[in-house]
Design an enzyme around this catalytic site. Structure first.
Site, PDB file in Angstrom:
ATOM      1  N   GLY A 300     -10.393-106.975  89.806  1.00  0.00           N
ATOM      2  CA  GLY A 300      -9.682-105.697  89.821  1.00  0.00           C
ATOM      3  C   GLY A 300     -10.617-104.518  89.625  1.00  0.00           C
ATOM      4  N   SER A 324      -6.738-113.803  92.460  1.00  0.00           N
ATOM      5  CA  SER A 324      -6.895-113.547  93.892  1.00  0.00           C
ATOM      6  C   SER A 324      -8.208-114.136  94.391  1.00  0.00           C
ATOM      7  CB  SER A 324      -6.857-112.036  94.176  1.00  0.00           C
ATOM      8  OG  SER A 324      -7.335-111.752  95.471  1.00  0.00           O
ATOM      9  N   LYS A 419       0.131 -95.738  78.839  1.00  0.00           N
ATOM     10  CA  LYS A 419       1.558 -95.953  79.103  1.00  0.00           C
ATOM     11  C   LYS A 419       2.206 -96.850  78.052  1.00  0.00           C
ATOM     12  CE  LYS A 419       0.947 -95.190  84.037  1.00  0.00           C
ATOM     13  NZ  LYS A 419      -0.425 -94.661  83.860  1.00  0.00           N
ATOM     14  N   LEU A 466     -10.466 -92.791  87.872  1.00  0.00           N
ATOM     15  CA  LEU A 466     -10.565 -92.284  89.237  1.00  0.00           C
ATOM     16  C   LEU A 466     -10.885 -93.393  90.218  1.00  0.00           C
ATOM     17  CD1 LEU A 466     -12.644 -89.112  88.434  1.00  0.00           C
ATOM     18  CD2 LEU A 466     -10.240 -89.176  89.029  1.00  0.00           C
ATOM     19  N   VAL A 472      -4.000 -92.147  92.391  1.00  0.00           N
ATOM     20  CA  VAL A 472      -3.508 -91.075  93.259  1.00  0.00           C
ATOM     21  C   VAL A 472      -4.623 -90.507  94.139  1.00  0.00           C
ATOM     22  CG1 VAL A 472      -3.927 -89.196  91.612  1.00  0.00           C
ATOM     23  CG2 VAL A 472      -2.058 -89.009  93.244  1.00  0.00           C
ATOM     24  N   GLU A 566       8.611 -93.643  85.476  1.00  0.00           N
ATOM     25  CA  GLU A 566       7.480 -92.725  85.434  1.00  0.00           C
ATOM     26  C   GLU A 566       7.718 -91.603  84.436  1.00  0.00           C
ATOM     27  OE1 GLU A 566       4.440 -90.976  88.751  1.00  0.00           O
ATOM     28  OE2 GLU A 566       6.566 -90.772  89.168  1.00  0.00           O
TER      29      GLU A 566
END
Length: 644
Positions: A300, A324, A419, A466, A472, A566
């Site tokens: 990841g 994976s 979160k 980032l 995003v 969210e």
């Protein structure tokens, strides 16, 4: 019939190579005739007929020059790309020619030919041959450039007149898509000077140059300046709302990984105003050097960067655990290219939900440190897959931590998230439950009397990184390339950001500071409004925002509404007044936890409810254990809905 010179010139680039070679030989032949004729004039003071007095000198010139020119490869050069190296080759060829010509005429002597002709003629021939090649280069390049419409050419300035800037201009000479109009440099002593005919301007002149020269792109040729200075320059440039791109890092150019002309988009972290602290080498080495290290989720974003940092500090073995296969193959191949020969890297397919597989791996290789980065982290996805999120993020962490203790793993570092603080979504709640599990396990084990079997459990909590998967930033870049619109869930949504490299380095250093049961908080700097980030990215691309005030803008920003679970604002702390550590970017937080005996009962109860796929009671149980969990979504787990 009217002779159309322009039409004739336009046909030259399309001619076969043999025709162009014959053309070059013919011009050199004419230069030989002309140089002999002018040499006689300079020696005698009047023009003569070459057929009467200069025929021998001319025959000698042609007989000597052509074999030498052919030997030096003058007719294999593509005239359009003739440069300094080509002229040096011509000079060496003429020098060799002059040795023979001067020897025959000036030293040995030939009747009827003045001896000084052997010196004058080679000099004239050098000037003529170099001159016509430069003229041909200019004409052919101009004809080539004329094939491109003026509207397609981007006018650009190069910021930085140092070595990288000079190399860039020379490498760009044949580029027909970008026209370089000059340099920008902060050095007052350089301003007003010229490099390859390009004037060096002051940064204060940028506004005028944009209008006067129709500049639409600035290329940063500043690969080695300090980050703080680079950030200041970029911040000043963004005021002009012009596209900014950069040359690659010097290390990438040196290794042959990129060309200097392979321009790259600016990293958005150039605008974050973050002051990165150099990693403390002693902390980076402490839990890694000459030890066996295990990284879960090693394929990841965070896991792979942890591996890159770990490999620098020479572990004995590095165990890559990843569910994976492709992600595991990718990071394993990358690390094999950069590791020292004595480091053993083991790619291990496995899921943290598979207790037996994890027990097998840990018991066989006995890692000294485990960095647990494996998690389902995308908020909307986990919201739709409640049970899988719980099994992987919470229960998987709980069982892995117990295995670490049983197998006497010295350090267990858990990668958490902002979160998890007062979560409003399933992902955050599962991460907070994992935190509670580690706190409870640490409390239980460290209250035991087994002094030599204490695993140091630590939690490292931080916000967005980032360019991580699902970030995003890559999404906005892709939307800008497609012409928009940029999609944003809410105009006021705010997030913390740091680079992946900095996050991974701080995780390793935090783990080295652990005493057991620690909750580490990373200094993320000031939170950033995602809307402002979107605007900056559009402006960095040389485009403008399309809105009510600017209906002719390029890119529109669409507000789509908050996604399931969210939050508008993220937090990093449950408690107040976090304590300082020896690292200025790492803080230690005292946070509430649940005693192990109580937590174990709740987790066992949760496992039973999961077996029954009772979604409603799972939510109730999760809310009971994670007391600060306030869900703002009623999304159900469609994957595990029972059949009616």
């Amino acid at each position: 019939m009217f002779f159309d010179l322009q039409k004739l010139l336009n046909t030259i680039p399309s001619q076969p190579r043999s025709v162009k070679t014959l053309f070059g030989i013919s011009i050199d032949f004419a230069c030989s005739i002309f140089s002999v004729w002018v040499a006689y004039y300079l020696r005698l003071g009047n023009f003569i007929s070459l057929s009467e007095r200069g025929l021998t000198a001319l025959i000698l010139s042609i007989s000597i020059s052509y074999p030498i020119f052919y030997f030096f490869g003058l007719y294999k050069t593509i005239f359009r790309y003739s440069g300094i190296n080509s002229l040096l080759t011509v000079s060496r060829a003429i020098f060799s020619y002059s040795l023979f010509y001067t020897l025959l005429i000036s030293f040995i002597g030939i009747k009827g030919i003045p001896r000084t002709l052997g010196i004058i003629q080679p000099l004239l021939l050098l000037v003529l041959i170099c001159a016509w090649r430069l003229l041909a280069r200019y004409i052919l390049r101009k004809l080539n450039n004329d094939h491109y419409a003026k509207d397609d050419v981007v006018n650009a300035l190069v910021y930085g007149s140092g070595k990288a800037g000079r190399q860039l201009v020379r490498a760009m000479q044949e580029n027909t898509d970008i026209s370089l109009k000059g340099f920008i440099d902060d050095d007052l002593s350089q301003q007003g000077c010229r490099i390859d005919g390009k004037l060096i301007y002051s940064p204060n002149d940028i506004s005028k140059l944009i209008l006067k020269k129709d500049i639409s792109l600035i290329l940063l040729a500043l690969p080695s300046i300090p980050k703080k200075q680079r950030t200041k320059i970029i911040r000043n440039l963004t005021k002009h709302k012009i596209a900014i791109r950069s040359i690659p890092e010097i290390s990438e150019i040196a290794k042959g990984e990129r060309l200097i002309t392979e321009f790259v988009d600016l990293d958005i972290d150039d605008l974050l105003d973050r002051v990165e602290v150099e990693p403390f080498q002693s902390l980076m080495k402490k839990n890694i050097f000459d030890k066996t290290i295990l990284v879960t989720g090693s394929g990841g974003s965070i896991g792979s960067e942890l591996c890159r940092q770990i490999i620098r500090f020479k572990p004995r073995k590095l165990l890559l655990v990843e569910i994976s296969e492709y992600a595991l193959y990718t990071i394993h191949y990358e690390l094999e290219q950069i590791k020292s020969s004595e480091i053993e890297i083991l790619p291990l397919i496995g899921s943290v939900q598979d207790k037996r597989r994890m027990e097998e791996i840990i018991s066989i290789w006995k890692p000294a440190t485990i960095y647990h980065a494996a998690a389902y982290k995308h908020v909307p996805i986990v919201e739709y897959n409640l049970i899988e999120g719980l099994k992987n993020n919470a229960l998987g962490t709980f069982e892995l931590a117990k295995l670490a203790y049983i197998n006497k793993v010295s350090n267990f570092v858990f990668i958490s998230t902002d979160k998890a603080v007062r979560p409003t979504n399933i992902m955050g709640a599962t991460k907070r439950l994992a935190e509670l599990s580690l706190q409870a396990l640490n409390r239980k084990y460290h209250q035991s009397n087994i002094e030599n079997n204490k695993t140091k459990f630590s939690i490292v909590r931080f916000g967005n990184v980032l360019d991580s998967s699902g970030s995003v930033i890559p999404k906005f870049r892709d939307q800008i390339k497609k012409g928009g619109p940029l999609t944003l869930t809410h105009q006021e949504i705010t997030r913390y950001f740091m680079t992946i490299t900095e996050a991974a380095q701080l995780v390793i250093q935090a783990g080295a500071l652990a005493k057991g049961g620690d909750v580490f908080i990373l200094d993320m700097g000031q939170p950033i409004k995602i809307y402002d980030l979107a605007v900056r990215m559009v402006e960095l691309s040389g485009l403008s925002i399309k809105d009510k005030l600017n209906k002719k803008g390029d890119i529109e920003i669409q507000i789509t509404g908050l996604r399931p679970g969210e939050k508008l604002y993220e937090e990093l702390l449950l408690s107040s007044n976090p304590g300082k550590t020896k690292h200025p970017k790492i803080f230690r937080s005292e946070e509430p936890f649940i005693e192990y005996s109580k937590l174990e009962k709740e987790i066992n109860s949760l496992k039973e409810i999961i077996m029954e796929n009772d979604l409603e009671n799972i939510r109730k149980k999760l809310k009971k254990v994670v007391i600060d969990y306030y869900p703002n979504s009623k999304i159900v787990d469609h994957t595990f809905m029972k059949n009616d």
